[in-house]
Write a protein that holds these residues in place. Structure first.
Motif, mmCIF file in Angstrom:
data_model
loop_
_atom_site.group_PDB
_atom_site.id
_atom_site.type_symbol
_atom_site.label_atom_id
_atom_site.label_comp_id
_atom_site.label_asym_id
_atom_site.label_seq_id
_atom_site.Cartn_x
_atom_site.Cartn_y
_atom_site.Cartn_z
ATOM 1 N N THR A 184 47.657 62.196 88.363
ATOM 2 C CA THR A 184 47.938 61.048 87.742
ATOM 3 C C THR A 184 46.911 59.896 88.112
ATOM 4 O O THR A 184 46.863 58.813 88.004
ATOM 5 C CB THR A 184 49.223 60.385 88.180
ATOM 6 O OG1 THR A 184 49.162 60.268 89.809
ATOM 7 C CG2 THR A 184 50.605 61.086 87.995
ATOM 8 N N LYS A 185 45.829 60.425 88.831
ATOM 9 C CA LYS A 185 44.834 59.450 89.191
ATOM 10 C C LYS A 185 44.038 58.847 88.100
ATOM 11 O O LYS A 185 43.409 59.714 87.193
ATOM 12 C CB LYS A 185 43.792 60.328 90.385
ATOM 13 C CG LYS A 185 42.859 59.270 90.738
ATOM 14 C CD LYS A 185 41.586 60.193 91.671
ATOM 15 C CE LYS A 185 40.742 59.464 92.007
ATOM 16 N NZ LYS A 185 39.795 59.924 92.820
ATOM 17 N N GLY A 186 43.642 57.744 88.141
ATOM 18 C CA GLY A 186 43.259 56.929 86.834
ATOM 19 C C GLY A 186 44.060 56.841 85.531
ATOM 20 O O GLY A 186 43.478 56.290 84.766
ATOM 21 N N ARG A 187 45.121 57.141 85.518
ATOM 22 C CA ARG A 187 46.086 56.888 84.404
ATOM 23 C C ARG A 187 46.942 55.742 84.713
ATOM 24 O O ARG A 187 47.284 55.559 85.691
ATOM 25 C CB ARG A 187 46.804 58.100 84.136
ATOM 26 C CG ARG A 187 46.054 59.477 83.717
ATOM 27 C CD ARG A 187 46.774 60.528 83.423
ATOM 28 N NE ARG A 187 45.958 61.622 82.980
ATOM 29 C CZ ARG A 187 46.527 63.054 82.873
ATOM 30 N NH1 ARG A 187 47.912 63.189 82.796
ATOM 31 N NH2 ARG A 187 45.871 64.037 82.658
ATOM 32 N N SER A 188 47.303 54.996 83.552
ATOM 33 C CA SER A 188 48.043 54.049 83.781
ATOM 34 C C SER A 188 49.468 54.201 82.828
ATOM 35 O O SER A 188 49.408 55.119 82.048
ATOM 36 C CB SER A 188 47.447 52.693 83.286
ATOM 37 O OG SER A 188 47.062 52.638 82.010
ATOM 38 N N ALA A 189 50.410 53.496 83.184
ATOM 39 C CA ALA A 189 51.620 53.881 82.328
ATOM 40 C C ALA A 189 51.412 53.089 80.814
ATOM 41 O O ALA A 189 50.566 52.340 80.817
ATOM 42 C CB ALA A 189 52.872 52.791 83.009
ATOM 43 N N PRO A 190 52.045 53.705 79.931
ATOM 44 C CA PRO A 190 51.859 53.153 78.688
ATOM 45 C C PRO A 190 52.169 51.904 78.572
ATOM 46 O O PRO A 190 53.383 51.243 79.064
ATOM 47 C CB PRO A 190 52.542 54.082 77.800
ATOM 48 C CG PRO A 190 53.379 55.256 78.644
ATOM 49 C CD PRO A 190 52.903 54.824 80.118
ATOM 50 N N ARG A 191 51.459 51.051 77.889
ATOM 51 C CA ARG A 191 51.933 49.465 77.627
ATOM 52 C C ARG A 191 52.321 48.868 76.241
ATOM 53 O O ARG A 191 52.964 47.912 76.433
ATOM 54 C CB ARG A 191 50.359 48.855 77.871
ATOM 55 C CG ARG A 191 50.079 48.986 79.610
ATOM 56 C CD ARG A 191 48.858 48.317 79.473
ATOM 57 N NE ARG A 191 48.329 48.470 80.997
ATOM 58 C CZ ARG A 191 47.271 48.274 81.228
ATOM 59 N NH1 ARG A 191 46.385 47.425 80.362
ATOM 60 N NH2 ARG A 191 46.700 48.554 82.447
ATOM 61 N N GLY A 192 52.324 49.931 75.341
ATOM 62 C CA GLY A 192 53.110 49.277 74.120
ATOM 63 C C GLY A 192 52.815 50.339 73.152
ATOM 64 O O GLY A 192 52.712 51.805 73.459
#
Length: 96
Positions: free
Chosen positions: A84-92
């Motif tokens: 999960t490094k460098g990934r962010s949670a979905p925002r929209g």
């Protein structure tokens, strides 16, 4: 003086071949004293028994720093998950 140093080097090499490392060490120390400017008499009578060679790296840059020890009870934080490094949670909503 170079003849004396040459004779000591030959004596040191003969001692090494005979596996007499203590005599080779004494010859090496006398050679170092002569190269450092001591007279032959001073080099002959010098007491080198209390001297020890410096450990490698004792004077180098960054080699004699003390190790930091963590305080009692401290535990290191968990390592991040490499998947999960460098990934962010979905925002929209996703754009197409």
């Amino acid at each position: 003086m170079t003849e004396t140093i040459r004779a000591l080097q030959e004596k040191m090499e003969a001692a090494v071949r005979a596996l007499d490392f203590e005599e080779a060490k004494r010859c090496r120390d006398r050679i170092n004293l002569l190269r450092g400017g001591a007279t032959e008499v001073d080099a002959e009578t010098a007491d080198m028994s209390g001297l020890a060679r410096q450990k490698p790296g004792a004077m180098g840059l960054g080699t004699n720093h003390q190790r930091r020890t963590p305080p009692p009870g401290w535990t290191p934080p968990p390592k991040p998950d490499p998947m999960t490094k460098g990934r962010s949670a979905p925002r929209g909503p996703r754009r197409k």
